[in-house]
Motif scaffolding. Structure first.
Motif, PDB file in Angstrom:
ATOM      1  N   UNK A  15      14.723 -20.368  64.483  1.00  0.00           N
ATOM      2  CA  UNK A  15      14.170 -20.132  63.151  1.00  0.00           C
ATOM      3  C   UNK A  15      15.235 -19.472  62.278  1.00  0.00           C
ATOM      4  N   UNK A  16      15.143 -19.742  61.004  1.00  0.00           N
ATOM      5  CA  UNK A  16      16.170 -19.263  60.086  1.00  0.00           C
ATOM      6  C   UNK A  16      16.188 -17.744  60.028  1.00  0.00           C
ATOM      7  N   UNK A  17      17.352 -17.181  60.291  1.00  0.00           N
ATOM      8  CA  UNK A  17      17.533 -15.726  60.228  1.00  0.00           C
ATOM      9  C   UNK A  17      18.947 -15.393  59.822  1.00  0.00           C
ATOM     10  N   UNK A  18      19.071 -14.452  58.903  1.00  0.00           N
ATOM     11  CA  UNK A  18      20.352 -13.831  58.586  1.00  0.00           C
ATOM     12  C   UNK A  18      20.429 -12.571  59.443  1.00  0.00           C
ATOM     13  N   UNK A  19      21.389 -12.527  60.361  1.00  0.00           N
ATOM     14  CA  UNK A  19      21.434 -11.466  61.370  1.00  0.00           C
ATOM     15  C   UNK A  19      22.646 -10.583  61.139  1.00  0.00           C
ATOM     16  N   UNK A  20      22.415  -9.281  61.007  1.00  0.00           N
ATOM     17  CA  UNK A  20      23.509  -8.344  60.817  1.00  0.00           C
ATOM     18  C   UNK A  20      23.811  -8.143  59.348  1.00  0.00           C
ATOM     19  N   UNK A  21      25.078  -7.838  59.058  1.00  0.00           N
ATOM     20  CA  UNK A  21      25.488  -7.558  57.689  1.00  0.00           C
ATOM     21  C   UNK A  21      26.399  -8.672  57.181  1.00  0.00           C
ATOM     22  N   UNK A  22      26.655  -8.652  55.898  1.00  0.00           N
ATOM     23  CA  UNK A  22      27.423  -9.717  55.259  1.00  0.00           C
ATOM     24  C   UNK A  22      28.796  -9.906  55.888  1.00  0.00           C
ATOM     25  N   UNK A  23      29.391  -8.843  56.404  1.00  0.00           N
ATOM     26  CA  UNK A  23      30.731  -8.914  56.986  1.00  0.00           C
ATOM     27  C   UNK A  23      30.736  -8.670  58.489  1.00  0.00           C
ATOM     28  N   UNK A  44      25.779 -13.095  61.824  1.00  0.00           N
ATOM     29  CA  UNK A  44      25.740 -14.524  62.116  1.00  0.00           C
ATOM     30  C   UNK A  44      24.495 -15.123  61.478  1.00  0.00           C
ATOM     31  N   UNK A  45      24.305 -16.418  61.669  1.00  0.00           N
ATOM     32  CA  UNK A  45      23.252 -17.147  60.973  1.00  0.00           C
ATOM     33  C   UNK A  45      22.567 -18.108  61.931  1.00  0.00           C
ATOM     34  N   UNK A  46      21.253 -17.994  62.039  1.00  0.00           N
ATOM     35  CA  UNK A  46      20.455 -18.916  62.845  1.00  0.00           C
ATOM     36  C   UNK A  46      19.682 -19.847  61.920  1.00  0.00           C
ATOM     37  N   UNK A  47      19.457 -21.087  62.379  1.00  0.00           N
ATOM     38  CA  UNK A  47      18.653 -22.026  61.609  1.00  0.00           C
ATOM     39  C   UNK A  47      19.220 -22.353  60.250  1.00  0.00           C
ATOM     40  N   UNK A  87      27.909 -27.436  38.664  1.00  0.00           N
ATOM     41  CA  UNK A  87      28.758 -26.493  39.376  1.00  0.00           C
ATOM     42  C   UNK A  87      29.585 -27.176  40.447  1.00  0.00           C
ATOM     43  N   UNK A  88      30.790 -26.655  40.651  1.00  0.00           N
ATOM     44  CA  UNK A  88      31.574 -26.959  41.837  1.00  0.00           C
ATOM     45  C   UNK A  88      31.382 -25.799  42.805  1.00  0.00           C
ATOM     46  N   UNK A  89      30.889 -26.106  43.993  1.00  0.00           N
ATOM     47  CA  UNK A  89      30.525 -25.075  44.967  1.00  0.00           C
ATOM     48  C   UNK A  89      31.597 -24.996  46.040  1.00  0.00           C
ATOM     49  N   UNK A  90      32.105 -23.794  46.271  1.00  0.00           N
ATOM     50  CA  UNK A  90      33.099 -23.568  47.306  1.00  0.00           C
ATOM     51  C   UNK A  90      32.456 -23.141  48.606  1.00  0.00           C
ATOM     52  N   UNK A  91      33.044 -22.177  49.278  1.00  0.00           N
ATOM     53  CA  UNK A  91      32.565 -21.755  50.592  1.00  0.00           C
ATOM     54  C   UNK A  91      31.220 -21.044  50.514  1.00  0.00           C
ATOM     55  N   UNK A  92      30.347 -21.381  51.455  1.00  0.00           N
ATOM     56  CA  UNK A  92      29.094 -20.635  51.650  1.00  0.00           C
ATOM     57  C   UNK A  92      29.237 -19.940  53.006  1.00  0.00           C
ATOM     58  N   UNK A  93      28.838 -20.608  54.091  1.00  0.00           N
ATOM     59  CA  UNK A  93      29.023 -20.059  55.439  1.00  0.00           C
ATOM     60  C   UNK A  93      29.308 -21.198  56.403  1.00  0.00           C
ATOM     61  N   UNK A  94      29.730 -20.813  57.608  1.00  0.00           N
ATOM     62  CA  UNK A  94      29.865 -21.780  58.692  1.00  0.00           C
ATOM     63  C   UNK A  94      28.475 -22.148  59.201  1.00  0.00           C
ATOM     64  N   UNK A  95      28.445 -23.156  60.064  1.00  0.00           N
ATOM     65  CA  UNK A  95      27.168 -23.694  60.519  1.00  0.00           C
ATOM     66  C   UNK A  95      26.339 -22.655  61.289  1.00  0.00           C
ATOM     67  N   UNK A  96      26.992 -21.699  61.929  1.00  0.00           N
ATOM     68  CA  UNK A  96      26.272 -20.600  62.581  1.00  0.00           C
ATOM     69  C   UNK A  96      26.729 -19.247  62.025  1.00  0.00           C
ATOM     70  N   UNK A 149      29.173 -14.197  56.319  1.00  0.00           N
ATOM     71  CA  UNK A 149      28.856 -14.349  57.742  1.00  0.00           C
ATOM     72  C   UNK A 149      27.379 -14.597  58.029  1.00  0.00           C
ATOM     73  N   UNK A 150      26.476 -14.337  57.084  1.00  0.00           N
ATOM     74  CA  UNK A 150      25.045 -14.452  57.402  1.00  0.00           C
ATOM     75  C   UNK A 150      24.319 -15.452  56.497  1.00  0.00           C
ATOM     76  N   UNK A 151      25.081 -16.275  55.797  1.00  0.00           N
ATOM     77  CA  UNK A 151      24.470 -17.349  55.025  1.00  0.00           C
ATOM     78  C   UNK A 151      23.856 -16.934  53.716  1.00  0.00           C
ATOM     79  N   UNK A 152      24.268 -15.786  53.170  1.00  0.00           N
ATOM     80  CA  UNK A 152      23.710 -15.301  51.908  1.00  0.00           C
ATOM     81  C   UNK A 152      24.773 -15.115  50.833  1.00  0.00           C
TER      82      UNK A 152
END
Length: 314
Positions: free
Chosen positions: A60-68, A71-74, A121-130, A142-145
């Motif tokens: 399930x989708x979760x932002x885990x930990x802090x921005x730096x 990691x990212x689930x779902x 908009x031209x969109x650059x980096x968001x996050x990696x797949x996890x 690091x957490x998809x936000x």
């Protein structure tokens, strides 16, 4: 200790002054070489483990930990093409985020023509797949936000793959790095960043100190939205949107609400002067003796325990 600090300053100041500059402009070939070198140097580092994943964690989708440090689930991918956006640097596969961020970006992009007159908009980096630490570039994302939005308006045509990998973003900073370049910066840029900062879910906006100088000047009497807009090194080609943690998501460590005012006074002046000195001032002499060994990159043990499950999930 003093020698170590002097050496760190010697190395870091030029890097900080151009952080986000070289990285934003890196081509697919340069990116691939750096990634390979970083994996070879520290194959067990968190950045190598997360940076080689190609599919999202089936959780399930979760932002885990802090921005730096997290990691990212779902994760959900931002489609590479939308009516009002195009994703850049596709070879990096960093168009993944928490579903709430992806939904926000799609909705915000649809508003851009009304806000700016641009096509989108031209969109650059968001996050990696996890999520997790990246092999190149960012300390956060690091957490998809977090998402980087280019300050180059989206062209009306659809960019081909070569354009997306090699097209340069436009530098918005003046040659002395104390203000914006009036040849490139327009009132639409101010309207765009103000609109993003005015969104309730947006936690922070990061821009180069030179850009914040213009925003403070152009904001007029209402500077309340500038409390979210923070100066930071790099970010002269793009601005960085950071969403707050989704409501009710456990284990997501957000930031404290902004409580430092509009940031248009002495604090901003200090950022501008430090940046100017880092770029144009005399460089510190390296300390005598051998160079200290570089600090190893973040280990998997430094991340929240749940990130191990995200890493091994199918």
């Amino acid at each position: 200790m003093q020698l170590l600090r002097r050496f760190a300053l010697l190395i870091l100041l030029p890097m900080l002054a151009t952080a986000g500059t070289v990285h934003a402009q890196s081509t697919a070939e340069a990116e691939a070489k750096t990634r390979a070198a970083n994996i070879a140097a520290y194959p067990d580092a968190a950045r190598a483990l997360f940076g080689q994943k190609t599919t999202p964690a089936a959780m399930r989708a979760r932002a885990i930990g802090s921005y730096a440090r997290g990691c990212l689930a779902g994760a959900t991918a931002l489609p590479v093409d939308g009516e009002n956006w195009q994703v850049m640097r596709l070879a990096r596969s960093r168009n993944w985020g928490h579903p709430e961020l992806i939904s926000f970006l799609e909705r915000f992009a649809r508003e851009v023509p009304k806000i700016t007159g641009w096509s989108g908009l031209l969109v650059g980096d968001i996050s990696q797949v996890r999520g997790g630490p990246m092999l190149t570039g960012h300390a956060s994302h690091q957490i998809g936000l977090d998402a980087d939005i280019w300050l180059t308006p989206m062209p009306r045509k659809r960019l081909d793959s070569d354009d997306r990998e090699n097209m340069s973003a436009i530098n918005m900073a003046r040659s002395d790095w104390r203000d914006i370049d009036p040849k490139n910066w327009t009132p639409a840029h101010t309207r765009l960043i103000k609109a993003a900062a005015s969104e309730p879910r947006v936690e922070r906006i990061f821009v180069n100190p030179a850009l914040k100088v213009a925003l403070c000047r152009e904001a007029g009497a209402d500077k309340s939205w500038l409390n979210k807009v923070r100066p930071i090194w790099g970010h002269n080609y793009h601005f960085h949107i950071r969403l707050s943690c989704p409501p009710g998501v456990e284990g997501c460590d957000g930031q404290e609400p902004p409580n430092f005012g509009d940031g248009c006074g002495e604090e901003l002046t200090g950022w501008v002067e430090r940046q100017h000195k880092a770029i144009f001032g005399p460089k510190p002499k390296p300390p005598p003796g051998p160079r200290p060994k570089p600090k190893p990159p973040m280990s998997i043990e430094a991340l929240p325990a749940e990130c191990r499950q995200v890493l091994v999930s199918r």
